[in-house]
Design a protein around this motif. Structure first.
Motif, PDB file in Angstrom:
ATOM      1  N   SER A   1       4.034 -27.925   0.864  1.00  0.00           N
ATOM      2  CA  SER A   1       4.719 -28.970   1.642  1.00  0.00           C
ATOM      3  C   SER A   1       6.170 -28.586   1.928  1.00  0.00           C
ATOM      4  N   CYS A   2       6.801 -27.896   0.975  1.00  0.00           N
ATOM      5  CA  CYS A   2       8.202 -27.501   1.189  1.00  0.00           C
ATOM      6  C   CYS A   2       8.328 -26.519   2.357  1.00  0.00           C
ATOM      7  N   VAL A   3       7.351 -25.647   2.495  1.00  0.00           N
ATOM      8  CA  VAL A   3       7.365 -24.688   3.605  1.00  0.00           C
ATOM      9  C   VAL A   3       7.174 -25.435   4.926  1.00  0.00           C
TER      10      VAL A   3
ATOM     11  N   ILE B   1      18.592 -34.700  -6.082  1.00  0.00           N
ATOM     12  CA  ILE B   1      17.889 -35.427  -7.149  1.00  0.00           C
ATOM     13  C   ILE B   1      16.391 -35.126  -7.046  1.00  0.00           C
ATOM     14  N   GLY B   2      15.839 -34.567  -8.108  1.00  0.00           N
ATOM     15  CA  GLY B   2      14.411 -34.241  -8.122  1.00  0.00           C
ATOM     16  C   GLY B   2      14.141 -32.960  -7.363  1.00  0.00           C
ATOM     17  N   SER B   3      14.747 -31.857  -7.803  1.00  0.00           N
ATOM     18  CA  SER B   3      14.622 -30.582  -7.070  1.00  0.00           C
ATOM     19  C   SER B   3      13.209 -30.021  -7.099  1.00  0.00           C
ATOM     20  N   GLY B   4      12.388 -30.472  -8.035  1.00  0.00           N
ATOM     21  CA  GLY B   4      10.966 -30.078  -8.035  1.00  0.00           C
ATOM     22  C   GLY B   4      10.791 -28.604  -8.322  1.00  0.00           C
ATOM     23  N   THR B   5      10.223 -27.860  -7.362  1.00  0.00           N
ATOM     24  CA  THR B   5      10.011 -26.428  -7.567  1.00  0.00           C
ATOM     25  C   THR B   5      11.315 -25.642  -7.468  1.00  0.00           C
TER      26      THR B   5
ATOM     27  N   GLN C   1      12.370 -24.861  -4.320  1.00  0.00           N
ATOM     28  CA  GLN C   1      12.248 -24.201  -3.011  1.00  0.00           C
ATOM     29  C   GLN C   1      13.236 -24.759  -1.995  1.00  0.00           C
ATOM     30  N   HIS C   2      13.369 -26.083  -1.959  1.00  0.00           N
ATOM     31  CA  HIS C   2      14.305 -26.675  -0.987  1.00  0.00           C
ATOM     32  C   HIS C   2      15.728 -26.191  -1.275  1.00  0.00           C
ATOM     33  N   ALA C   3      16.090 -26.153  -2.553  1.00  0.00           N
ATOM     34  CA  ALA C   3      17.466 -25.789  -2.921  1.00  0.00           C
ATOM     35  C   ALA C   3      17.815 -24.391  -2.419  1.00  0.00           C
TER      36      ALA C   3
ATOM     37  N   ALA D   1      18.882 -30.557  -9.693  1.00  0.00           N
ATOM     38  CA  ALA D   1      18.778 -31.510 -10.804  1.00  0.00           C
ATOM     39  C   ALA D   1      17.345 -32.018 -10.882  1.00  0.00           C
ATOM     40  N   ASP D   2      16.880 -32.165 -12.105  1.00  0.00           N
ATOM     41  CA  ASP D   2      15.549 -32.756 -12.300  1.00  0.00           C
ATOM     42  C   ASP D   2      15.368 -33.019 -13.792  1.00  0.00           C
ATOM     43  N   VAL D   3      14.221 -33.559 -14.142  1.00  0.00           N
ATOM     44  CA  VAL D   3      13.890 -33.724 -15.556  1.00  0.00           C
ATOM     45  C   VAL D   3      13.583 -32.321 -16.123  1.00  0.00           C
ATOM     46  N   PRO D   4      13.827 -32.120 -17.423  1.00  0.00           N
ATOM     47  CA  PRO D   4      13.781 -30.763 -17.987  1.00  0.00           C
ATOM     48  C   PRO D   4      12.502 -29.963 -17.736  1.00  0.00           C
ATOM     49  N   PRO D   5      11.300 -30.560 -17.712  1.00  0.00           N
ATOM     50  CA  PRO D   5      10.124 -29.712 -17.492  1.00  0.00           C
ATOM     51  C   PRO D   5      10.162 -28.893 -16.194  1.00  0.00           C
ATOM     52  N   HIS D   6      10.952 -29.330 -15.215  1.00  0.00           N
ATOM     53  CA  HIS D   6      11.039 -28.584 -13.951  1.00  0.00           C
ATOM     54  C   HIS D   6      12.078 -27.460 -13.990  1.00  0.00           C
ATOM     55  N   HIS D   7      12.917 -27.438 -15.031  1.00  0.00           N
ATOM     56  CA  HIS D   7      14.031 -26.490 -15.007  1.00  0.00           C
ATOM     57  C   HIS D   7      13.610 -25.021 -14.989  1.00  0.00           C
TER      58      HIS D   7
ATOM     59  N   THR E   1      20.142 -31.701 -16.159  1.00  0.00           N
ATOM     60  CA  THR E   1      19.148 -32.685 -16.557  1.00  0.00           C
ATOM     61  C   THR E   1      19.480 -34.002 -15.895  1.00  0.00           C
ATOM     62  N   LEU E   2      18.536 -34.499 -15.122  1.00  0.00           N
ATOM     63  CA  LEU E   2      18.758 -35.762 -14.422  1.00  0.00           C
ATOM     64  C   LEU E   2      17.464 -36.566 -14.426  1.00  0.00           C
ATOM     65  N   ASP E   3      17.457 -37.604 -15.256  1.00  0.00           N
ATOM     66  CA  ASP E   3      16.435 -38.644 -15.195  1.00  0.00           C
ATOM     67  C   ASP E   3      17.185 -39.872 -14.719  1.00  0.00           C
ATOM     68  N   VAL E   4      16.795 -40.414 -13.589  1.00  0.00           N
ATOM     69  CA  VAL E   4      17.600 -41.489 -12.999  1.00  0.00           C
ATOM     70  C   VAL E   4      17.805 -42.657 -13.958  1.00  0.00           C
ATOM     71  N   SER E   5      16.883 -42.836 -14.910  1.00  0.00           N
ATOM     72  CA  SER E   5      16.991 -43.984 -15.816  1.00  0.00           C
ATOM     73  C   SER E   5      17.934 -43.723 -16.998  1.00  0.00           C
TER      74      SER E   5
ATOM     75  N   ALA F   1      14.153 -35.535  -1.856  1.00  0.00           N
ATOM     76  CA  ALA F   1      12.928 -35.477  -1.053  1.00  0.00           C
ATOM     77  C   ALA F   1      11.722 -35.851  -1.898  1.00  0.00           C
ATOM     78  N   ASN F   2      10.940 -36.753  -1.373  1.00  0.00           N
ATOM     79  CA  ASN F   2       9.641 -37.086  -1.980  1.00  0.00           C
ATOM     80  C   ASN F   2       9.757 -37.551  -3.427  1.00  0.00           C
ATOM     81  N   THR F   3      10.771 -38.318  -3.705  1.00  0.00           N
ATOM     82  CA  THR F   3      10.972 -38.789  -5.080  1.00  0.00           C
ATOM     83  C   THR F   3      10.766 -40.295  -5.238  1.00  0.00           C
TER      84      THR F   3
ATOM     85  N   HIS G   1       8.762 -42.466  -4.002  1.00  0.00           N
ATOM     86  CA  HIS G   1       7.386 -42.956  -4.156  1.00  0.00           C
ATOM     87  C   HIS G   1       6.760 -42.463  -5.461  1.00  0.00           C
ATOM     88  N   ILE G   2       7.421 -41.526  -6.137  1.00  0.00           N
ATOM     89  CA  ILE G   2       6.956 -41.059  -7.450  1.00  0.00           C
ATOM     90  C   ILE G   2       7.550 -41.945  -8.548  1.00  0.00           C
ATOM     91  N   MET G   3       8.803 -42.332  -8.372  1.00  0.00           N
ATOM     92  CA  MET G   3       9.480 -43.168  -9.374  1.00  0.00           C
ATOM     93  C   MET G   3       8.906 -44.573  -9.372  1.00  0.00           C
ATOM     94  N   SER G   4       9.009 -45.252 -10.542  1.00  0.00           N
ATOM     95  CA  SER G   4       8.685 -46.683 -10.601  1.00  0.00           C
ATOM     96  C   SER G   4       9.781 -47.457  -9.872  1.00  0.00           C
TER      97      SER G   4
HETATM   98  C1  LIG Z   1       6.785 -34.997  -5.548  1.00  0.00           C
HETATM   99  S1  LIG Z   1       8.036 -34.201  -6.438  1.00  0.00           S
HETATM  100  C2  LIG Z   1       9.153 -33.713  -5.149  1.00  0.00           C
HETATM  101  C3  LIG Z   1       9.883 -32.476  -5.484  1.00  0.00           C
HETATM  102  C4  LIG Z   1      10.749 -31.889  -4.366  1.00  0.00           C
HETATM  103  N1  LIG Z   1      11.905 -32.705  -4.101  1.00  0.00           N
HETATM  104  C5  LIG Z   1       9.931 -31.683  -3.115  1.00  0.00           C
HETATM  105  O1  LIG Z   1      10.170 -32.350  -2.106  1.00  0.00           O
HETATM  106  O2  LIG Z   1       9.031 -30.848  -3.149  1.00  0.00           O
HETATM  107  C6  LIG Z   1       8.871 -35.570  -7.215  1.00  0.00           C
HETATM  108  C7  LIG Z   1      10.085 -35.172  -8.009  1.00  0.00           C
HETATM  109  O3  LIG Z   1      10.726 -36.360  -8.503  1.00  0.00           O
HETATM  110  C8  LIG Z   1      11.153 -36.108  -9.817  1.00  0.00           C
HETATM  111  N2  LIG Z   1      11.295 -37.361 -10.559  1.00  0.00           N
HETATM  112  C9  LIG Z   1      10.322 -38.250 -10.840  1.00  0.00           C
HETATM  113  N3  LIG Z   1      10.807 -39.237 -11.618  1.00  0.00           N
HETATM  114  C10 LIG Z   1      12.122 -38.964 -11.815  1.00  0.00           C
HETATM  115  C11 LIG Z   1      13.179 -39.598 -12.526  1.00  0.00           C
HETATM  116  N4  LIG Z   1      12.961 -40.723 -13.231  1.00  0.00           N
HETATM  117  N5  LIG Z   1      14.397 -39.051 -12.500  1.00  0.00           N
HETATM  118  C12 LIG Z   1      14.623 -37.911 -11.801  1.00  0.00           C
HETATM  119  N6  LIG Z   1      13.668 -37.251 -11.122  1.00  0.00           N
HETATM  120  C13 LIG Z   1      12.430 -37.766 -11.127  1.00  0.00           C
HETATM  121  C14 LIG Z   1      10.026 -35.241 -10.388  1.00  0.00           C
HETATM  122  O4  LIG Z   1      10.417 -34.594 -11.571  1.00  0.00           O
HETATM  123  C15 LIG Z   1       9.749 -34.317  -9.226  1.00  0.00           C
HETATM  124  O5  LIG Z   1      10.572 -33.178  -9.226  1.00  0.00           O
END
Ligand SMILES: C[S@@+](CC[C@H](N)C(=O)[O-])C[C@H]1O[C@@H](n2cnc3c(N)ncnc32)[C@H](O)[C@@H]1O
Length: 199
Positions: A9-11, A34-38, A40-42, A57-63, A83-87, A102-104, A106-109
């Protein structure tokens, strides 16, 4: 062979997003993603927009994955992930004149979405810009069948997730002094919402 994380999707979306960021971040210098994911965008946006200091920035498992992309690209203006967890409040001490995500949302609560906007309100400088990419609903309705299917898929995975209502997001932004500047159609029924803080 590289084992870096990869999102097709990033491509697909990076060039339409780049066209927008080139304009809306033209006068910016410090970007928080916020939420750099892979990652690739960065590396793509960092290479194409060298006037920006791009903080991943993202939660540690993505680092580890983000670091792999950054190490390979070796761009002086793209910084290792924080390390960035919005909460969690830790990230709110930074100061940026641009935030990209990007694409964050709808993933977050929903409570996390509220924290996202509260935190952006704290880190964004006067005259700062927030650009958010993803699918959004308008008037309580999906803009396409594919977005409706995507929402059902998200909710089956995590009931707290889901495509967000533009109007609800705009209200959260307004509460932080962010005024909607542009709402731009992107391919595949996505949008980029651009808010500006009004000094
Ligand atoms: C669908 S991925 C999108 C990744 C990238 N931005 C992209 O467009 O490919 C959602 C991203 O949101 C991040 N994310 C989800 N909950 C988060 C939170 N509470 N705080 C920060 N990042 C969060 C995930 O770790 C993940 O990297």
């Amino acid at each position: 062979m590289s084992d870096k994380p990869f999102a097709e999707s990033c491509v697909q979306n990076r060039d339409p997003i780049l066209t927008v960021l080139r304009e809306v971040f033209a006068d910016c210098s410090q970007v928080l993603e916020i939420g750099s994911g892979t990652g690739q965008h960065a590396v793509y946006f960092g290479a194409e927009l060298p006037h920006l200091r791009w903080q991943t920035a993202d939660v540690p498992p993505h680092h580890p994955g983000i670091r792999q992309w950054l190490d390979e690209a070796a761009l002086p203006n793209v910084l290792p992930p924080i390390t960035l967890d919005v909460s969690q409040a830790g990230w709110r001490s930074g100061r940026y004149d641009a935030v990209f995500s990007a694409n964050t949302l709808h993933i977050m609560s929903w409570p996390e979405v509220e924290y996202f906007f509260e935190g952006v309100g704290e880190v964004l400088e006067p005259d700062g810009v927030l650009a958010v990419y993803g699918p959004f609903n308008y008037g309580g309705a999906f803009t396409s069948e594919s977005n409706a299917r995507f929402d059902a898929w998200l909710k089956a995975r995590d009931p707290a997730s889901g495509v967000r209502d533009f109007e609800a997001l705009d209200a959260l932004a307004l509460a932080q002094g962010l005024i909607l500047h542009q709402d731009i159609a992107m391919p595949a029924n996505n949008r980029i919402l651009v808010w500006r803080r009004t000094g």
